[in-house]
Scaffold this motif. Structure first.
Motif, PDB file in Angstrom:
ATOM      1  N   PRO A 187     -16.407  31.796  40.060  1.00  0.00           N
ATOM      2  CA  PRO A 187     -16.900  30.983  38.938  1.00  0.00           C
ATOM      3  C   PRO A 187     -15.832  30.628  37.911  1.00  0.00           C
ATOM      4  N   ASP A 188     -15.016  31.601  37.502  1.00  0.00           N
ATOM      5  CA  ASP A 188     -13.985  31.311  36.508  1.00  0.00           C
ATOM      6  C   ASP A 188     -12.974  30.297  37.030  1.00  0.00           C
ATOM      7  N   SER A 189     -12.702  30.355  38.316  1.00  0.00           N
ATOM      8  CA  SER A 189     -11.782  29.395  38.920  1.00  0.00           C
ATOM      9  C   SER A 189     -12.382  27.986  38.896  1.00  0.00           C
ATOM     10  N   ILE A 190     -13.677  27.881  39.183  1.00  0.00           N
ATOM     11  CA  ILE A 190     -14.337  26.569  39.143  1.00  0.00           C
ATOM     12  C   ILE A 190     -14.298  26.010  37.725  1.00  0.00           C
ATOM     13  N   GLY A 195     -12.326  21.983  34.114  1.00  0.00           N
ATOM     14  CA  GLY A 195     -11.853  21.641  32.777  1.00  0.00           C
ATOM     15  C   GLY A 195     -10.496  20.963  32.803  1.00  0.00           C
ATOM     16  N   GLU A 196      -9.584  21.483  33.618  1.00  0.00           N
ATOM     17  CA  GLU A 196      -8.254  20.895  33.710  1.00  0.00           C
ATOM     18  C   GLU A 196      -8.311  19.480  34.288  1.00  0.00           C
ATOM     19  N   MET A 197      -9.174  19.278  35.295  1.00  0.00           N
ATOM     20  CA  MET A 197      -9.267  17.950  35.902  1.00  0.00           C
ATOM     21  C   MET A 197      -9.851  16.934  34.928  1.00  0.00           C
ATOM     22  N   LEU A 198     -10.871  17.329  34.181  1.00  0.00           N
ATOM     23  CA  LEU A 198     -11.459  16.420  33.189  1.00  0.00           C
ATOM     24  C   LEU A 198     -10.428  16.030  32.128  1.00  0.00           C
ATOM     25  N   ALA A 199      -9.720  17.027  31.620  1.00  0.00           N
ATOM     26  CA  ALA A 199      -8.703  16.748  30.606  1.00  0.00           C
ATOM     27  C   ALA A 199      -7.609  15.860  31.172  1.00  0.00           C
ATOM     28  N   GLY A 200      -7.230  16.113  32.432  1.00  0.00           N
ATOM     29  CA  GLY A 200      -6.208  15.292  33.065  1.00  0.00           C
ATOM     30  C   GLY A 200      -6.643  13.852  33.254  1.00  0.00           C
ATOM     31  N   LEU A 201      -7.883  13.659  33.675  1.00  0.00           N
ATOM     32  CA  LEU A 201      -8.407  12.300  33.841  1.00  0.00           C
ATOM     33  C   LEU A 201      -8.450  11.567  32.508  1.00  0.00           C
ATOM     34  N   PHE A 202      -8.891  12.261  31.476  1.00  0.00           N
ATOM     35  CA  PHE A 202      -8.947  11.671  30.141  1.00  0.00           C
ATOM     36  C   PHE A 202      -7.558  11.230  29.689  1.00  0.00           C
ATOM     37  N   ARG A 203      -6.584  12.111  29.910  1.00  0.00           N
ATOM     38  CA  ARG A 203      -5.201  11.796  29.513  1.00  0.00           C
ATOM     39  C   ARG A 203      -4.673  10.591  30.301  1.00  0.00           C
ATOM     40  N   THR A 220     -11.593  20.244  23.711  1.00  0.00           N
ATOM     41  CA  THR A 220     -13.049  20.304  23.597  1.00  0.00           C
ATOM     42  C   THR A 220     -13.699  20.254  24.975  1.00  0.00           C
ATOM     43  N   PHE A 221     -13.208  19.360  25.843  1.00  0.00           N
ATOM     44  CA  PHE A 221     -13.745  19.258  27.205  1.00  0.00           C
ATOM     45  C   PHE A 221     -13.630  20.604  27.921  1.00  0.00           C
ATOM     46  N   ILE A 222     -12.449  21.189  27.837  1.00  0.00           N
ATOM     47  CA  ILE A 222     -12.200  22.459  28.541  1.00  0.00           C
ATOM     48  C   ILE A 222     -13.107  23.559  28.006  1.00  0.00           C
ATOM     49  N   ASN A 223     -13.251  23.640  26.672  1.00  0.00           N
ATOM     50  CA  ASN A 223     -14.094  24.674  26.075  1.00  0.00           C
ATOM     51  C   ASN A 223     -15.557  24.502  26.457  1.00  0.00           C
ATOM     52  N   GLU A 224     -16.030  23.261  26.481  1.00  0.00           N
ATOM     53  CA  GLU A 224     -17.436  23.024  26.836  1.00  0.00           C
ATOM     54  C   GLU A 224     -17.707  23.443  28.279  1.00  0.00           C
ATOM     55  N   ILE A 225     -16.754  23.202  29.158  1.00  0.00           N
ATOM     56  CA  ILE A 225     -16.910  23.616  30.556  1.00  0.00           C
ATOM     57  C   ILE A 225     -16.892  25.136  30.669  1.00  0.00           C
ATOM     58  N   LYS A 226     -16.000  25.798  29.929  1.00  0.00           N
ATOM     59  CA  LYS A 226     -15.897  27.260  29.997  1.00  0.00           C
ATOM     60  C   LYS A 226     -17.187  27.947  29.580  1.00  0.00           C
ATOM     61  N   GLU A 227     -17.953  27.310  28.688  1.00  0.00           N
ATOM     62  CA  GLU A 227     -19.163  27.937  28.152  1.00  0.00           C
ATOM     63  C   GLU A 227     -20.351  27.870  29.105  1.00  0.00           C
ATOM     64  N   LYS A 228     -20.262  27.075  30.160  1.00  0.00           N
ATOM     65  CA  LYS A 228     -21.412  26.911  31.051  1.00  0.00           C
ATOM     66  C   LYS A 228     -21.576  28.147  31.940  1.00  0.00           C
ATOM     67  N   GLU A 229     -22.757  28.738  31.886  1.00  0.00           N
ATOM     68  CA  GLU A 229     -22.993  29.998  32.585  1.00  0.00           C
ATOM     69  C   GLU A 229     -23.390  29.805  34.038  1.00  0.00           C
ATOM     70  N   PHE A 231     -23.673  27.046  37.641  1.00  0.00           N
ATOM     71  CA  PHE A 231     -23.082  25.889  38.316  1.00  0.00           C
ATOM     72  C   PHE A 231     -23.837  24.614  37.980  1.00  0.00           C
ATOM     73  N   GLU A 232     -25.164  24.679  37.938  1.00  0.00           N
ATOM     74  CA  GLU A 232     -25.955  23.485  37.654  1.00  0.00           C
ATOM     75  C   GLU A 232     -25.685  22.974  36.242  1.00  0.00           C
ATOM     76  N   GLU A 233     -25.532  23.874  35.281  1.00  0.00           N
ATOM     77  CA  GLU A 233     -25.191  23.463  33.917  1.00  0.00           C
ATOM     78  C   GLU A 233     -23.821  22.785  33.887  1.00  0.00           C
ATOM     79  N   LEU A 234     -22.869  23.366  34.609  1.00  0.00           N
ATOM     80  CA  LEU A 234     -21.529  22.795  34.643  1.00  0.00           C
ATOM     81  C   LEU A 234     -21.549  21.411  35.278  1.00  0.00           C
ATOM     82  N   ARG A 235     -22.270  21.285  36.367  1.00  0.00           N
ATOM     83  CA  ARG A 235     -22.371  20.000  37.078  1.00  0.00           C
ATOM     84  C   ARG A 235     -22.924  18.914  36.160  1.00  0.00           C
ATOM     85  N   ALA A 236     -23.984  19.236  35.421  1.00  0.00           N
ATOM     86  CA  ALA A 236     -24.591  18.271  34.501  1.00  0.00           C
ATOM     87  C   ALA A 236     -23.635  17.912  33.372  1.00  0.00           C
TER      88      ALA A 236
END
Length: 360
Positions: A187-190, A195-203, A220-229, A231-236
């Protein structure tokens, strides 16, 4: 622990602890933790508890030696389910739910630290099994990452978005996430890879259009992803953030007033503590000048508009989700749910609960 092959190590945690922490004052949190521990202790004793430990601020650990004949993983599952059943039956004062991980101590007391790590590994699987779940340690689920950073996948997704193929880009990102899940990635790896991919795409998308990259928003993107407990929350959340990124870049690529740019920033930061100074800095103006422009363009001051945005968003969440009032408050940037209730009542002349009850 004489018959250690019969001893189970059980770890329980309160789900959505951030919401729990923000919902209750410290005295109430202490009382709630005390009640939870008493309830779990009683059930653990009924199974043959040897010892229990509370690790601040959100971890309950039990050593349990059942008298019954060993049943393998079924014993750990039954203990966890009994914990949850008791909590639902006897916990009346507070809104809490538990996720549980269990592991058997394999040899003797010296195996306890390893058993604890295995139980935490099992607990982490709620990322896949969902909140309020019981998970028995399975050696096939490793906490180690199996994936390198998906550079080629990122390039393909970027190319799709670069050519305005939003549907294709979204499908590729979701397929990437589903692939990580299917191969049992930790999970932590996902969370990290996403988070890194989202930030990279944004950049990269902003650089394509020669726009300045806002590092705070990437964080902010990375932190919001880290907080998701789960997989379904993260996906959304991924879908939501991609929509925001594309929408923001599309708007910013056109002529955009500083006030409009500031409002877009306020939308993504709505769940955080936003200040006039922060937004003014983002659009490159002094707070006093930005405040003047804001009032001229919106016919209200910054704080009034921020409250309006939060109240409108709270209505959407109350109508379209099953979030508790405390969760709604946290989602729109109010750390104190009591203060949120006060603001909501001042704004709409009824409480959030009364509003939601009126929808039924």
């Amino acid at each position: 622990l004489m018959h250690s092959r019969h001893v189970w190590l059980v770890v329980a945690e309160i789900d959505d602890y951030k919401f729990f922490f923000n919902k209750y004052e410290e005295a109430e949190r202490k009382l709630c933790r005390f009640i939870v521990l008493n309830i779990l202790n009683e059930i653990a004793q009924s199974f043959g508890a040897v010892e229990s430990v509370y690790f601040p601020f959100n971890r309950y650990v039990f050593f349990i030696a059942p008298d019954e004949q060993e049943l393998g993983g079924e014993t750990g599952l039954r203990i966890g389910e009994a914990f949850q059943t008791a909590l639902k039956r006897y916990m009346k004062l507070y809104e809490v739910q538990l996720s549980i991980g269990t592991s058997q101590i394999e040899s003797d007391l010296a195996d306890a630290p390893s058993a604890y790590d295995r139980a935490l590994n099992a607990l982490s699987q709620k990322f896949y099994t969902g909140k309020s779940s019981v998970n028995v340690y399975d050696p096939k689920f490793s906490q180690q990452s199996r994936s390198c950073y998906p550079t080629e996948v990122e390039k393909r997704i970027l190319m799709a978005f670069k050519h305005n193929n939003e549907i294709e880009g979204n499908e590729m990102f979701v397929a990437f996430l589903d692939g990580l899940r299917d191969q049992g990635e930790a999970p932590d790896s996902i969370r990290f890879l996403t988070g890194e991919m989202l930030a990279g795409l944004f950049r990269d998308l902003r650089e394509i259009k020669s726009m300045p990259v806002n590092c705070e928003m990437m964080e902010t993107f990375i932190n919001e992803i880290k907080e998701k407990e789960t997989f379904e929350e993260l996906r959304a959340k991924v879908k939501e953030l991609i929509t925001f990124i594309l929408h923001t870049i599309s708007i910013e690529s056109c002529t955009m007033s500083p006030v409009a740019k500031g409002i877009e920033y306020m939308r993504i930061k709505l769940g955080w503590d936003i200040s006039l100074q922060e937004v003014a800095k983002y659009v490159g103006m002094s707070p006093s000048y930005f405040s003047t422009l804001f009032k001229q363009e919106k016919n209200c001051n910054f704080v009034e508009y921020l409250v309006r945005m939060r109240m409108e968003r709270s209505i959407e969440l109350l109508e379209r989700s099953d979030m508790t009032v405390a969760q709604v408050a946290n989602e729109i940037g109010y750390m104190s749910y009591r203060y949120f209730i006060k603001v909501f009542k001042d704004y709409y002349e009824l409480t959030p609960t009364q509003y939601r009850d009126g929808l039924r």
